[in-house]
Write a protein that holds these residues in place. Structure first.
Motif, short mmCIF file in Angstrom:
data_model
loop_
_atom_site.label_atom_id
_atom_site.label_comp_id
_atom_site.label_asym_id
_atom_site.label_seq_id
_atom_site.Cartn_x
_atom_site.Cartn_y
_atom_site.Cartn_z
N LEU A 106 0.88 -1.17 0.00
CA LEU A 106 0.00 0.00 0.00
C LEU A 106 0.92 1.21 0.00
O LEU A 106 1.62 1.46 0.97
CB LEU A 106 -0.92 0.00 1.22
CG LEU A 106 -1.96 1.12 1.24
CD1 LEU A 106 -2.93 0.99 0.07
CD2 LEU A 106 -2.73 1.13 2.57
N SER A 107 0.93 1.95 -1.11
CA SER A 107 1.95 2.98 -1.33
C SER A 107 1.37 4.38 -1.34
O SER A 107 0.14 4.57 -1.40
CB SER A 107 2.68 2.72 -2.65
OG SER A 107 3.23 1.43 -2.67
N ASP A 108 2.27 5.37 -1.30
CA ASP A 108 1.87 6.77 -1.37
C ASP A 108 1.13 7.06 -2.67
O ASP A 108 1.35 6.42 -3.70
CB ASP A 108 3.10 7.68 -1.28
CG ASP A 108 3.79 7.60 0.07
OD1 ASP A 108 3.12 7.21 1.05
OD2 ASP A 108 4.99 7.90 0.14
N ALA A 109 0.25 8.06 -2.61
CA ALA A 109 -0.54 8.44 -3.77
C ALA A 109 0.37 8.92 -4.92
O ALA A 109 1.37 9.61 -4.69
CB ALA A 109 -1.54 9.53 -3.40
N ILE A 110 0.01 8.54 -6.14
CA ILE A 110 0.77 8.87 -7.34
C ILE A 110 -0.10 9.75 -8.24
O ILE A 110 -1.23 9.36 -8.58
CB ILE A 110 1.18 7.60 -8.10
CG1 ILE A 110 2.02 6.69 -7.22
CG2 ILE A 110 1.92 7.95 -9.38
CD1 ILE A 110 2.28 5.33 -7.84
N PHE A 139 -2.02 -0.43 -4.61
CA PHE A 139 -2.00 -1.54 -3.66
C PHE A 139 -1.80 -2.85 -4.39
O PHE A 139 -2.05 -2.96 -5.59
CB PHE A 139 -3.31 -1.59 -2.85
CG PHE A 139 -4.54 -1.84 -3.68
CD1 PHE A 139 -4.88 -3.12 -4.12
CD2 PHE A 139 -5.36 -0.78 -4.06
CE1 PHE A 139 -6.02 -3.34 -4.88
CE2 PHE A 139 -6.49 -0.99 -4.83
CZ PHE A 139 -6.82 -2.27 -5.24
N SER A 140 -1.33 -3.84 -3.65
CA SER A 140 -1.28 -5.23 -4.12
C SER A 140 -1.83 -6.10 -3.01
O SER A 140 -1.46 -5.94 -1.84
CB SER A 140 0.14 -5.64 -4.47
OG SER A 140 0.64 -4.91 -5.56
N VAL A 141 -2.72 -7.02 -3.37
CA VAL A 141 -3.41 -7.84 -2.38
C VAL A 141 -3.48 -9.28 -2.88
O VAL A 141 -3.79 -9.51 -4.05
CB VAL A 141 -4.84 -7.31 -2.12
CG1 VAL A 141 -5.62 -8.26 -1.21
CG2 VAL A 141 -4.80 -5.91 -1.52
N THR A 142 -3.18 -10.23 -2.00
CA THR A 142 -3.39 -11.64 -2.32
C THR A 142 -4.61 -12.13 -1.58
O THR A 142 -5.08 -11.51 -0.63
CB THR A 142 -2.17 -12.49 -1.91
OG1 THR A 142 -2.03 -12.44 -0.48
CG2 THR A 142 -0.90 -11.98 -2.57
#
Length: 408
Positions: A305-309, A318-321
């Motif tokens: 979950l990263s800073d807004a781009i 985001f990346s979710v499994t």
């Protein structure tokens, strides 16, 4: 690679087939003429090309019977060989074999002709590096047998074998099954034990058939941490060998007895999800594969979950499994985010068991600044993670009680 089927014209997929014999002849003519004139390609110097051959930047032609060759032509550098797409060899009485190293550096080879020579043997690994090979003309040589394994990994479109003293043996039965009606068009014949010549299309032999493979169970849905057992049963004459092929599966045991093999998988994990497991039966006639895909159920996990781009729209990536696919819920500063036309969750890609996406915001303002929390859930668990996002500074005059929207 699927089983060889009569008339299918395919070694590895139903879509792979031979063109008509007329098309084969046309290709042969193009190769002869194209190699002979060089099609305008710059010709190599005498030092770079074997003395008994002629070479352009993409073609090699060895047709002189007097200054013949007894092995595959080799150019000065690997780079020169990698550029070659066509090789034409004819009338070579001393050329008898293609080894597993002869064509190693001809990685872009598409068309190969060896005709009217003494070719007797082709290694099973002869074309292991020639994945682009499509046209193969081995007409009028001295081949008595040829293994289907030579072509297992290739997408051969045209195979010409007429004029060879092929034996009427089980080892050559795959040629009949692969070529189908093309065998008659080529007038392909084999030699029986008594010396009689017989159309290959009419060859029938007892105890000579493509093997089968059956993998059970077909439903492979398991919870993470559980174990699983698979059975592969094969049949065929001659008796086939049995092979398992697994990608990423870490903990397993194999026990084989006769025509049945048992595969035990232990402590299945989320990394095993979507892994393909194959059981293949092989004999000299061909092979048959049976495969399944693992469906592993596991709770979701937010891996990024990263800073807004800033992009065309703002994106909080985001990346979710998780399996089954989890639900996504966002909150901003402790209050639920109401998704709609201007703010919504978007999944861009699903790869390697992960969902990759964004909370997409169209022209956010200062009222969208804050701490964002992503919560994901499926029937087997939940996960959450937070990140700060800043889109715009507060306006200098903040007396207006109504939200004041700005562009980017």
């Amino acid at each position: 690679m699927s089983a060889l089927r009569p008339g299918s014209g395919a070694l590895s997929s139903p879509g792979r087939r031979f063109g008509s014999w007329r098309c084969c002849c046309w290709w042969w003519w193009v190769l002869v003429v194209g190699v002979a004139v060089g099609s305008g390609d710059p010709w190599m110097s005498a030092e770079a090309c074997p003395s008994s051959c002629s070479c352009s930047s993409t073609r090699i032609s060895c047709v002189d019977p007097e200054r013949g060759i007894n092995a595959f032509p080799v150019l000065q550098t690997e780079a020169e060989m990698e550029n070659i797409t066509d090789i034409y060899i004819a009338n070579q009485s001393s050329f008898s074999s293609i080894s597993d190293k002869d064509l190693h550096y001809y990685k872009n080879l598409r068309n190969l002709t060896v005709t009217n020579s003494r070719l007797t043997y082709v290694s099973k690994l002869a074309f292991q590096n020639n994945f682009k090979l499509q046209y193969l003309n081995l007409k009028d040589n001295n081949l008595s047998s040829l293994s289907w394994r030579i072509f297992k990994h290739l997408n051969i479109s045209y195979l010409i074998l007429s004029g060879n003293p092929l034996h009427c043996s089980c080892e050559n039965m795959w040629i009949k099954l692969w070529l189908g009606e093309e065998a008659d068009i080529q007038e392909l014949r084999c030699i029986e034990d008594g010396g009689a010549r017989k159309l290959l299309s009419r060859l029938t032999l007892p105890n000579c058939e493509v093997p089968t493979a059956t993998l059970t169970p077909s439903n492979l849905t398991k919870m993470e941490g559980e174990n699983m057992e698979l059975l592969c049963t094969t049949s065929g004459v001659p008796s086939p060998e049995l092979f398992w092929d697994m990608i990423r599966v870490a903990y397993y045991e194999i026990a084989t007895s006769g025509q049945t093999s048992k595969l035990q998988l232990f402590n299945l994990s989320s990394t095993d999800h979507n892994s393909k497991i194959s059981c293949t039966a092989e004999n000299i006639v061909g092979d048959k594969e049976s495969s399944v895909v693992l469906n592993i159920l596991f709770p979701p996990k937010i891996t990024k979950l990263s800073d807004a781009i800033p992009d065309h729209h703002w994106c909080i990536p985001f990346s979710v499994t998780g399996n089954p696919k989890p639900t996504f819920k966002w909150s901003q500063n402790g209050k639920p985010v109401k998704e709609g036309q201007y703010i919504f969750t978007r999944i861009h890609d699903y790869a390697e068991r992960e969902y990759h996406g964004c909370l997409q915001l169209d022209s956010p303002t200062h009222i969208n600044n804050g701490r964002y929390k992503l919560e994901v859930a499926n029937p087997y668990g939940t996960d959450e993670k937070e990140v700060d996002a800043h889109f715009m500074h507060m306006p200098s005059d903040a007396t207006d009680p109504e939200p004041y929207y700005y562009g980017k």
